[in-house]
Scaffold this active site. Sequence first.
Site, PDB file in Angstrom:
ATOM      1  N   TRP A  21     -58.902 -56.221   0.668  1.00  0.00           N
ATOM      2  CA  TRP A  21     -59.918 -55.283   1.148  1.00  0.00           C
ATOM      3  C   TRP A  21     -60.300 -54.315   0.027  1.00  0.00           C
ATOM      4  CZ3 TRP A  21     -58.470 -50.129   3.642  1.00  0.00           C
ATOM      5  CH2 TRP A  21     -59.606 -49.457   4.125  1.00  0.00           C
ATOM      6  N   ASP A  49     -53.801 -61.627   3.043  1.00  0.00           N
ATOM      7  CA  ASP A  49     -54.681 -61.164   4.115  1.00  0.00           C
ATOM      8  C   ASP A  49     -56.071 -60.861   3.567  1.00  0.00           C
ATOM      9  OD1 ASP A  49     -54.956 -59.916   6.977  1.00  0.00           O
ATOM     10  OD2 ASP A  49     -55.766 -58.408   5.602  1.00  0.00           O
ATOM     11  N   TYR A  54     -65.123 -58.603   4.178  1.00  0.00           N
ATOM     12  CA  TYR A  54     -64.823 -57.998   2.879  1.00  0.00           C
ATOM     13  C   TYR A  54     -65.805 -58.525   1.828  1.00  0.00           C
ATOM     14  CZ  TYR A  54     -60.309 -56.706   5.003  1.00  0.00           C
ATOM     15  OH  TYR A  54     -59.318 -56.207   5.811  1.00  0.00           O
ATOM     16  N   SER A 152     -56.481 -56.526  15.419  1.00  0.00           N
ATOM     17  CA  SER A 152     -56.417 -55.405  14.484  1.00  0.00           C
ATOM     18  C   SER A 152     -56.961 -54.149  15.148  1.00  0.00           C
ATOM     19  CB  SER A 152     -57.225 -55.715  13.222  1.00  0.00           C
ATOM     20  OG  SER A 152     -57.213 -54.625  12.325  1.00  0.00           O
ATOM     21  N   GLY A 285     -52.826 -53.557  -1.679  1.00  0.00           N
ATOM     22  CA  GLY A 285     -53.932 -54.027  -2.485  1.00  0.00           C
ATOM     23  C   GLY A 285     -53.639 -53.677  -3.930  1.00  0.00           C
ATOM     24  N   GLU A 294     -45.088 -53.099  -9.033  1.00  0.00           N
ATOM     25  CA  GLU A 294     -44.418 -51.863  -8.630  1.00  0.00           C
ATOM     26  C   GLU A 294     -44.170 -51.824  -7.127  1.00  0.00           C
ATOM     27  OE1 GLU A 294     -45.007 -47.018  -8.334  1.00  0.00           O
ATOM     28  OE2 GLU A 294     -46.597 -48.235  -9.223  1.00  0.00           O
ATOM     29  N   ASN A 295     -45.214 -52.095  -6.343  1.00  0.00           N
ATOM     30  CA  ASN A 295     -45.090 -51.942  -4.896  1.00  0.00           C
ATOM     31  C   ASN A 295     -44.150 -52.958  -4.261  1.00  0.00           C
ATOM     32  OD1 ASN A 295     -46.811 -49.732  -4.783  1.00  0.00           O
ATOM     33  ND2 ASN A 295     -48.627 -50.973  -4.469  1.00  0.00           N
TER      34      ASN A 295
END
Length: 336
Positions: A21, A49, A54, A152, A285, A294-295
């Site tokens: 997104w 996802d 988008y 969602s 994202g 990192e995430n």
Amino acid sequence: MDYRYLGNSGLKVSAITYGNWLTHASQVENDVAVQCVRAALDAGISTFDTADVYANTAAEVVLGEALKGERREGLEILTKVYWPTGPKGKNDTGLSRKHIMESINGSLRRLQTDYVDVYQAHRYDTETPLVETMQAFADIVRQGKALYIGVSEWTAEQIREGVKLSRELGFQLVSNQPQYSMLWRVIEDEVVPTSEELGVSQIVFSPVAQGVLTGKYVPGEPVPEGSRATDEKGGADFVKRFLREDVLRRVQGLAPVAAEAGLSMAQLAVAWVLQNPNVASAIIGASRPEQVEENVRAAGVSLAPELMALVDEVLGDVVERDPELTQLNAPQARVV
């Protein structure tokens, strides 16, 4: 990477989902998007996802190209239907049978796959009978074009009605994709308990609150160049609710909490949402491969109860908890 069951099903997804997104075919060039997808795969992320809306279908094209050549059975690909796409004609929106059946075919073509693992109702359609929507989803599952169905930003009652119909029609509604973060906890009082009762998981988006929980937005200072707050393609509209001075001051107070946990502030934010047992996966994202690397380190992290309590203490009353906001922020009529 940690892998978790999605709802009351046998499907496992990665605890970190890579989402595109506001990035693919929008904020980042296609070659960088491919690099981010490669970084996600290298990190053990298997769940991806996207949505037809988008970049007006272009994000699905980019993701399909980036995943080309990967073993399909090793991936979980999720996409969505509801918002206007294409020329945005009168039937190019909503959850009517016509729009759903046409949209799944378009998504499969763009993603270069015969099926998606989870096909999600991107919002609740107030103008289409729910039984019509659910019958279309049932037929898509029976046709083998989707293995499971999700929703969602549905309210607790809408999820309950959807699950009831899905069971009557012989397919599984396994997930809800809501916004959820340390700052935005509106699902906790109603949506999460209802979902736990019904065997539905959360796949949450914006766990870092559009980047605010990284600490890069400093109170009293201009927003950083190139940040989500400067994105005129839509990103700035989503982040502005968190850019109040009182919120930013509180967020800066999370820096020592993250340091105590041995995490960056972004990692702390992602790890925090994953402590909720009803959360199967957190969507991240990225505009650079390094952000993925990192995430993803937040997967498998266990935060001590006293640290979780400290987060609550630091953020105090800037946390949004009103469950009515799920309904209030939802479209009251189809958007054309």
